[in-house]
Design a protein around this motif. Structure first.
Motif, PDB file in Angstrom:
ATOM      1  N   SER A 161       0.826  -1.212   0.000  1.00 27.64           N
ATOM      2  CA  SER A 161       0.000   0.000   0.000  1.00 27.64           C
ATOM      3  C   SER A 161       0.863   1.266   0.000  1.00 27.64           C
ATOM      4  O   SER A 161       0.483   2.276  -0.583  1.00 27.64           O
ATOM      5  N   ALA A 162       2.024   1.207   0.637  1.00 26.55           N
ATOM      6  CA  ALA A 162       2.928   2.364   0.638  1.00 26.55           C
ATOM      7  C   ALA A 162       3.437   2.666  -0.774  1.00 26.55           C
ATOM      8  O   ALA A 162       3.644   3.822  -1.128  1.00 26.55           O
ATOM      9  N   LEU A 163       3.602   1.622  -1.565  1.00 21.74           N
ATOM     10  CA  LEU A 163       4.083   1.809  -2.934  1.00 21.74           C
ATOM     11  C   LEU A 163       2.988   2.194  -3.919  1.00 21.74           C
ATOM     12  O   LEU A 163       3.265   2.825  -4.933  1.00 21.74           O
ATOM     13  N   THR A 164       1.738   1.798  -3.648  1.00 22.19           N
ATOM     14  CA  THR A 164       0.679   1.992  -4.627  1.00 22.19           C
ATOM     15  C   THR A 164      -0.330   3.073  -4.265  1.00 22.19           C
ATOM     16  O   THR A 164      -0.781   3.800  -5.145  1.00 22.19           O
ATOM     17  N   PHE A 165      -0.729   3.169  -2.985  1.00 22.76           N
ATOM     18  CA  PHE A 165      -1.779   4.116  -2.604  1.00 22.76           C
ATOM     19  C   PHE A 165      -1.502   4.614  -1.177  1.00 22.76           C
ATOM     20  O   PHE A 165      -1.933   4.026  -0.194  1.00 22.76           O
ATOM     21  N   MET A 166      -0.755   5.704  -1.081  1.00 21.94           N
ATOM     22  CA  MET A 166      -0.277   6.198   0.202  1.00 21.94           C
ATOM     23  C   MET A 166      -1.374   6.572   1.205  1.00 21.94           C
ATOM     24  O   MET A 166      -1.193   6.358   2.402  1.00 21.94           O
ATOM     25  N   PRO A 167      -2.534   7.105   0.778  1.00 21.74           N
ATOM     26  CA  PRO A 167      -3.571   7.390   1.769  1.00 21.74           C
ATOM     27  C   PRO A 167      -4.036   6.134   2.536  1.00 21.74           C
ATOM     28  O   PRO A 167      -4.336   6.209   3.725  1.00 21.74           O
ATOM     29  N   LEU A 168      -4.039   4.991   1.881  1.00 24.31           N
ATOM     30  CA  LEU A 168      -4.384   3.739   2.565  1.00 24.31           C
ATOM     31  C   LEU A 168      -3.328   3.401   3.615  1.00 24.31           C
ATOM     32  O   LEU A 168      -3.662   2.958   4.717  1.00 24.31           O
ATOM     33  N   THR A 169      -2.079   3.643   3.304  1.00 24.28           N
ATOM     34  CA  THR A 169      -0.995   3.405   4.258  1.00 24.28           C
ATOM     35  C   THR A 169      -1.176   4.269   5.496  1.00 24.28           C
ATOM     36  O   THR A 169      -1.041   3.781   6.624  1.00 24.28           O
TER      37      THR A 169
ATOM     38  N   LEU B 224      -3.968   5.538   6.632  1.00 23.81           N
ATOM     39  CA  LEU B 224      -5.140   5.025   7.339  1.00 23.81           C
ATOM     40  C   LEU B 224      -4.791   3.787   8.155  1.00 23.81           C
ATOM     41  O   LEU B 224      -5.201   3.670   9.323  1.00 23.81           O
ATOM     42  N   ILE B 225      -4.031   2.877   7.591  1.00 22.83           N
ATOM     43  CA  ILE B 225      -3.610   1.679   8.321  1.00 22.83           C
ATOM     44  C   ILE B 225      -2.781   2.063   9.539  1.00 22.83           C
ATOM     45  O   ILE B 225      -2.980   1.535  10.639  1.00 22.83           O
ATOM     46  N   LEU B 226      -1.851   2.985   9.366  1.00 26.42           N
ATOM     47  CA  LEU B 226      -0.992   3.407  10.476  1.00 26.42           C
ATOM     48  C   LEU B 226      -1.775   4.092  11.586  1.00 26.42           C
ATOM     49  O   LEU B 226      -1.479   3.913  12.768  1.00 26.42           O
ATOM     50  N   LEU B 227      -2.772   4.900  11.220  1.00 30.01           N
ATOM     51  CA  LEU B 227      -3.531   5.641  12.227  1.00 30.01           C
ATOM     52  C   LEU B 227      -4.541   4.782  12.976  1.00 30.01           C
ATOM     53  O   LEU B 227      -4.900   5.103  14.109  1.00 30.01           O
TER      54      LEU B 227
ATOM     55  N   ALA C 264       2.426  11.073  10.073  1.00 30.30           N
ATOM     56  CA  ALA C 264       2.546  12.527   9.908  1.00 30.30           C
ATOM     57  C   ALA C 264       3.481  12.861   8.742  1.00 30.30           C
ATOM     58  O   ALA C 264       3.182  13.746   7.937  1.00 30.30           O
ATOM     59  N   ALA C 265       4.586  12.151   8.636  1.00 29.79           N
ATOM     60  CA  ALA C 265       5.527  12.408   7.546  1.00 29.79           C
ATOM     61  C   ALA C 265       4.910  12.085   6.190  1.00 29.79           C
ATOM     62  O   ALA C 265       5.061  12.849   5.232  1.00 29.79           O
ATOM     63  N   LEU C 266       4.191  10.979   6.088  1.00 28.22           N
ATOM     64  CA  LEU C 266       3.549  10.614   4.825  1.00 28.22           C
ATOM     65  C   LEU C 266       2.450  11.608   4.460  1.00 28.22           C
ATOM     66  O   LEU C 266       2.274  11.942   3.284  1.00 28.22           O
ATOM     67  N   THR C 267       1.713  12.094   5.456  1.00 32.27           N
ATOM     68  CA  THR C 267       0.683  13.100   5.205  1.00 32.27           C
ATOM     69  C   THR C 267       1.321  14.389   4.686  1.00 32.27           C
ATOM     70  O   THR C 267       0.805  15.015   3.760  1.00 32.27           O
ATOM     71  N   PHE C 268       2.445  14.769   5.258  1.00 32.72           N
ATOM     72  CA  PHE C 268       3.164  15.951   4.795  1.00 32.72           C
ATOM     73  C   PHE C 268       3.630  15.776   3.346  1.00 32.72           C
ATOM     74  O   PHE C 268       3.495  16.691   2.527  1.00 32.72           O
ATOM     75  N   VAL C 269       4.158  14.611   3.022  1.00 31.64           N
ATOM     76  CA  VAL C 269       4.612  14.341   1.649  1.00 31.64           C
ATOM     77  C   VAL C 269       3.443  14.413   0.676  1.00 31.64           C
ATOM     78  O   VAL C 269       3.553  15.005  -0.409  1.00 31.64           O
ATOM     79  N   MET C 270       2.306  13.827   1.050  1.00 34.38           N
ATOM     80  CA  MET C 270       1.129  13.885   0.177  1.00 34.38           C
ATOM     81  C   MET C 270       0.654  15.321  -0.014  1.00 34.38           C
ATOM     82  O   MET C 270       0.327  15.729  -1.130  1.00 34.38           O
TER      83      MET C 270
END
Length: 82
Positions: free
Chosen positions: A27-35, A37-40, A66-72
């Motif tokens: 999911s981290a490679l294909t659809f980051m918002p799902l990643t 969601l899984i982490l949260l 938080a870091a992935l949200t910032f990148v998105m």
């Protein structure tokens, strides 16, 4: 690397597929918002030395989310702002 035990699962087969490390990586490679969601919403698990372990601590999960949200957000701004 030392992993924390996951006492709620006796075997790796009991872990839902969306909480397994391979699905998290995919999911981290294909659809980051799902990643994010899984982490949260809960833990990510792996099988290590025949036992089920937690992949990330709570603090590391929140920092990564938080870091992935910032990148998105940065990518959205980069695309939308001329």
């Amino acid at each position: 690397m030392k992993y924390e035990p996951a006492p709620q699962f006796a075997t790796y087969a009991q872990v839902p597929f969306y909480r397994r490390r391979w699905f998290y990586g995919l999911s981290a490679l294909t659809f980051m918002p799902l990643t994010v969601l899984i982490l949260l919403t809960g833990e990510v698990y792996l099988q290590h030395d025949g036992a089920v372990k937690k992949f990330l601590t709570r603090k590391n999960r929140m920092m990564l989310a938080a870091a992935l949200t910032f990148v998105m957000a940065a990518n959205v701004v980069r695309v939308l702002v001329p």
